[in-house]
Enzyme design. Structure first.
Site, PDB file in Angstrom:
ATOM      1  N   CYS A  55      39.383  38.078  45.172  1.00 21.63           N
ATOM      2  CA  CYS A  55      38.595  36.946  44.679  1.00 21.63           C
ATOM      3  C   CYS A  55      39.088  35.630  45.263  1.00 21.63           C
ATOM      4  CB  CYS A  55      38.653  36.901  43.154  1.00 21.63           C
ATOM      5  SG  CYS A  55      37.688  35.541  42.466  1.00 21.63           S
ATOM      6  N   GLU A 106      32.788  24.738  40.494  1.00 21.00           N
ATOM      7  CA  GLU A 106      31.480  25.081  41.040  1.00 21.00           C
ATOM      8  C   GLU A 106      30.656  25.846  40.014  1.00 21.00           C
ATOM      9  OE1 GLU A 106      32.526  25.179  45.778  1.00 21.00           O
ATOM     10  OE2 GLU A 106      32.757  27.052  44.699  1.00 21.00           O
ATOM     11  N   CYS A 158      43.451  38.285  41.077  1.00 24.35           N
ATOM     12  CA  CYS A 158      42.700  39.382  41.693  1.00 24.35           C
ATOM     13  C   CYS A 158      42.712  39.198  43.215  1.00 24.35           C
ATOM     14  CB  CYS A 158      41.276  39.407  41.164  1.00 24.35           C
ATOM     15  SG  CYS A 158      41.212  39.501  39.370  1.00 24.35           S
ATOM     16  N   CYS A 164      42.000  29.518  38.708  1.00 20.42           N
ATOM     17  CA  CYS A 164      42.090  30.674  37.813  1.00 20.42           C
ATOM     18  C   CYS A 164      43.540  31.084  37.659  1.00 20.42           C
ATOM     19  CB  CYS A 164      41.287  31.850  38.380  1.00 20.42           C
ATOM     20  SG  CYS A 164      41.134  33.224  37.209  1.00 20.42           S
ATOM     21  N   HIS A 209      36.546  47.446  37.987  1.00 20.57           N
ATOM     22  CA  HIS A 209      36.857  47.761  39.393  1.00 20.57           C
ATOM     23  C   HIS A 209      37.689  49.019  39.608  1.00 20.57           C
ATOM     24  CE1 HIS A 209      34.906  44.046  40.300  1.00 20.57           C
ATOM     25  NE2 HIS A 209      35.862  43.294  39.791  1.00 20.57           N
ATOM     26  N   ASN A 221      31.634  40.686  48.447  1.00 17.33           N
ATOM     27  CA  ASN A 221      31.445  39.514  49.297  1.00 17.33           C
ATOM     28  C   ASN A 221      32.758  39.225  49.986  1.00 17.33           C
ATOM     29  OD1 ASN A 221      28.755  38.973  48.284  1.00 17.33           O
ATOM     30  ND2 ASN A 221      29.843  38.567  46.376  1.00 17.33           N
ATOM     31  N   CYS A 244      29.405  36.098  43.941  1.00 15.62           N
ATOM     32  CA  CYS A 244      30.554  36.483  43.107  1.00 15.62           C
ATOM     33  C   CYS A 244      31.843  36.422  43.914  1.00 15.62           C
ATOM     34  CB  CYS A 244      30.442  37.941  42.665  1.00 15.62           C
ATOM     35  SG  CYS A 244      29.285  38.249  41.388  1.00 15.62           S
ATOM     36  N   CYS A 293      25.393  30.438  36.484  1.00 15.96           N
ATOM     37  CA  CYS A 293      26.728  31.038  36.521  1.00 15.96           C
ATOM     38  C   CYS A 293      27.708  29.875  36.434  1.00 15.96           C
ATOM     39  CB  CYS A 293      26.879  31.807  37.828  1.00 15.96           C
ATOM     40  SG  CYS A 293      28.530  32.448  38.086  1.00 15.96           S
ATOM     41  N   GLY A 347      37.465  30.942  36.985  1.00 15.69           N
ATOM     42  CA  GLY A 347      38.313  31.007  35.793  1.00 15.69           C
ATOM     43  C   GLY A 347      38.126  32.253  34.959  1.00 15.69           C
ATOM     44  N   GLU A 348      39.042  32.430  34.021  1.00 25.23           N
ATOM     45  CA  GLU A 348      38.984  33.558  33.095  1.00 25.23           C
ATOM     46  C   GLU A 348      38.611  32.991  31.716  1.00 25.23           C
ATOM     47  OE1 GLU A 348      38.992  36.890  32.827  1.00 25.23           O
ATOM     48  OE2 GLU A 348      38.883  36.425  30.705  1.00 25.23           O
TER      49      GLU A 348
HETATM   50  N1  SAH Z   1      37.547  36.087  35.327  1.00 23.58           N
HETATM   51  C1  SAH Z   1      36.289  36.610  34.870  1.00 23.58           C
HETATM   52  C2  SAH Z   1      35.142  35.741  35.296  1.00 23.58           C
HETATM   53  C3  SAH Z   1      34.925  35.684  36.815  1.00 23.58           C
HETATM   54  S1  SAH Z   1      33.547  36.624  37.087  1.00 23.58           S
HETATM   55  C4  SAH Z   1      36.130  38.040  35.308  1.00 23.58           C
HETATM   56  O1  SAH Z   1      36.967  38.494  36.085  1.00 23.58           O
HETATM   57  O2  SAH Z   1      35.230  38.724  34.838  1.00 23.58           O
HETATM   58  C5  SAH Z   1      33.479  36.911  38.724  1.00 23.58           C
HETATM   59  C6  SAH Z   1      33.002  38.334  38.975  1.00 23.58           C
HETATM   60  O3  SAH Z   1      32.948  38.535  40.385  1.00 23.58           O
HETATM   61  C7  SAH Z   1      33.991  39.345  38.439  1.00 23.58           C
HETATM   62  O4  SAH Z   1      33.334  40.518  38.050  1.00 23.58           O
HETATM   63  C8  SAH Z   1      34.834  39.607  39.674  1.00 23.58           C
HETATM   64  O5  SAH Z   1      35.557  40.787  39.587  1.00 23.58           O
HETATM   65  C9  SAH Z   1      33.803  39.606  40.747  1.00 23.58           C
HETATM   66  N2  SAH Z   1      34.324  39.297  42.066  1.00 23.58           N
HETATM   67  C10 SAH Z   1      35.417  38.583  42.381  1.00 23.58           C
HETATM   68  N3  SAH Z   1      35.568  38.507  43.705  1.00 23.58           N
HETATM   69  C11 SAH Z   1      34.536  39.177  44.256  1.00 23.58           C
HETATM   70  C12 SAH Z   1      34.121  39.412  45.595  1.00 23.58           C
HETATM   71  N4  SAH Z   1      34.797  38.939  46.614  1.00 23.58           N
HETATM   72  N5  SAH Z   1      32.993  40.132  45.782  1.00 23.58           N
HETATM   73  C13 SAH Z   1      32.265  40.588  44.739  1.00 23.58           C
HETATM   74  N6  SAH Z   1      32.607  40.381  43.451  1.00 23.58           N
HETATM   75  C14 SAH Z   1      33.738  39.688  43.212  1.00 23.58           C
END
Ligand code: SAH
Length: 348
Positions: free
Chosen positions: A121, A94, A118, A114, A222, A296, A339, A107, A165-166
């Site tokens: 996520c 996506e 986390c 991934c 975080h 979210n 996000c 984005c 993804g990372e």
């Molecule tokens: N893997 C990379 C790229 C993904 S970015 C990274 O972790 O940075 C996605 C962003 O959204 C990251 O900052 C992640 O921590 C944040 N994120 C993930 N799940 C989320 C959620 N449920 N609500 C808000 N932010 C979230």
């Protein structure tokens, strides 16, 4: 046979020029085809109207163009657009277009699923299926650029690698994609308008510094306390904060670029004064910016957005320590485009 054909976009411009020389044609033909493939994003050899029919058929015999297709597009009431993008092997990733008054941001995803875990996520629930190729990353950007022109009458202005993804676990392909995006052979976008967001892979952050990349870095932090971070981002046990901090110091020493931290404050998890104090201590070594992201919800309530008093406390303490703070509201929530919500919900 179909499966023996090579993906033509895996070739560099030089390799394409050589291919034509070996065919008894001119090297210049390579430039023309390259322009069709990248600048003009041709999906089919038959689109290449300034190339002779004979040459197009020869290309078709030897190569494929594994272009991605936007499978479904959803538009949010706030103007955010989410694309489910089908890859040549049927897998889906996506990407999201986020419009504001002054910019349009893409984005994009760097992996299918991934490899990290986390807890908050949605993408983490899909196991990592594979890395995206450079052209698959590039195509997502092109698709969003088109939508930006169509719906907002302006080209794409910014790109964030904050989709699925990372990115630093697919570093080489991300770098190649950014090379194309910034090159005059591609989209000619400024690297200063691109942010690569990472959960924090120390070795790769150092590599980025050594490679003298010109794009910006964001770190999904975080928590600046190991036990807390271990519990919400378990890979922190492998890459603890001490190593992350050391890598970031190295990055700053080499690039002198400000570091942005992505940070969600959750009720009962990281909403206390000691959490803010640890964050201040962690980012002190370099000019820093903290994006406080709205949570979210993706689950049955294990994580809850912190109370606004906790967010206010973060803002106050960070600002009094000369750390820039922005409070980021989520966009596109009604279509699961915010996000951490990218999980191919409509597709898998
Ligand atoms: N893997 C990379 C790229 C993904 S970015 C990274 O972790 O940075 C996605 C962003 O959204 C990251 O900052 C992640 O921590 C944040 N994120 C993930 N799940 C989320 C959620 N449920 N609500 C808000 N932010 C979230």
């Amino acid at each position: 046979m179909m499966e023996n054909k090579k993906d033509i976009r895996a070739l560099t411009k030089e390799q394409l020029r050589e291919f034509f020389i070996n065919q008894g044609d001119k090297a210049f033909r390579g430039n023309q085809v390259y322009e069709w493939l990248w600048q003009k994003s041709a999906h089919y050899f038959s689109d290449m109207t300034n190339i002779s029919k004979e040459t197009r058929l020869m290309l078709e015999d030897n190569f494929v163009i594994n272009h991605v297709e936007v499978d479904t597009m959803q538009r949010s009431s706030d103007g955010t657009v989410k694309n489910a993008v089908r890859l040549h092997d049927g897998l889906i990733v996506e990407s999201v277009l986020i419009p504001t008054a002054t910019r349009t941001t893409a984005c994009v995803s760097s992996q299918v699923g991934c490899s990290l875990d986390c807890k908050f996520c949605a993408t983490a629930r899909l196991k990592r299926m594979r890395n995206l190729n450079p052209d698959e990353i590039y195509d997502q950007v092109v698709a969003i650029d088109k939508e930006s022109r169509l719906y907002h009458n302006r080209p794409l202005s910014n790109i964030v690698f904050m989709g699925m993804g990372e990115p630093l676990m697919n570093y080489n392909n991300v770098l190649k994609a950014i090379d194309k995006i910034t090159s005059s052979d591609g989209l000619a976008m400024s690297p200063k308008r691109i942010v690569v967001s990472t959960s924090g892979v120390p070795k790769m952050i150092k590599k980025m510094a050594d490679d003298e990349v010109k794009f910006k870095l964001a770190v999904s932090l975080h928590s600046a306390i190991d036990e807390v971070r271990d519990s919400i981002m378990p890979f922190n046990k492998t890459f603890p904060l001490k190593d992350l901090r050391e890598a970031l110091e190295y990055w700053y020493a080499k690039t002198k670029n400000r570091i942005t931290y992505e940070y969600v404050v959750w009720d009962g998890i990281n909403d206390k004064r000691r959490d803010v104090d640890a964050l201040v201590k962690f980012c002190k070594f370099a000019p820093s910016k903290v994006n406080l992201i709205e949570y979210n919800p993706i689950d049955d309530g294990e994580f809850q957005q912190a109370k606004s008093s906790a967010i206010d406390m973060y803002q106050e303490v960070l600002e009094s320590n000369n750390i820039t703070v922005t409070i980021r509201r989520s966009r596109g929530k009604d279509i699961d485009a915010a996000c951490g919500q990218l999980a191919n919900k409509n597709k898998v």
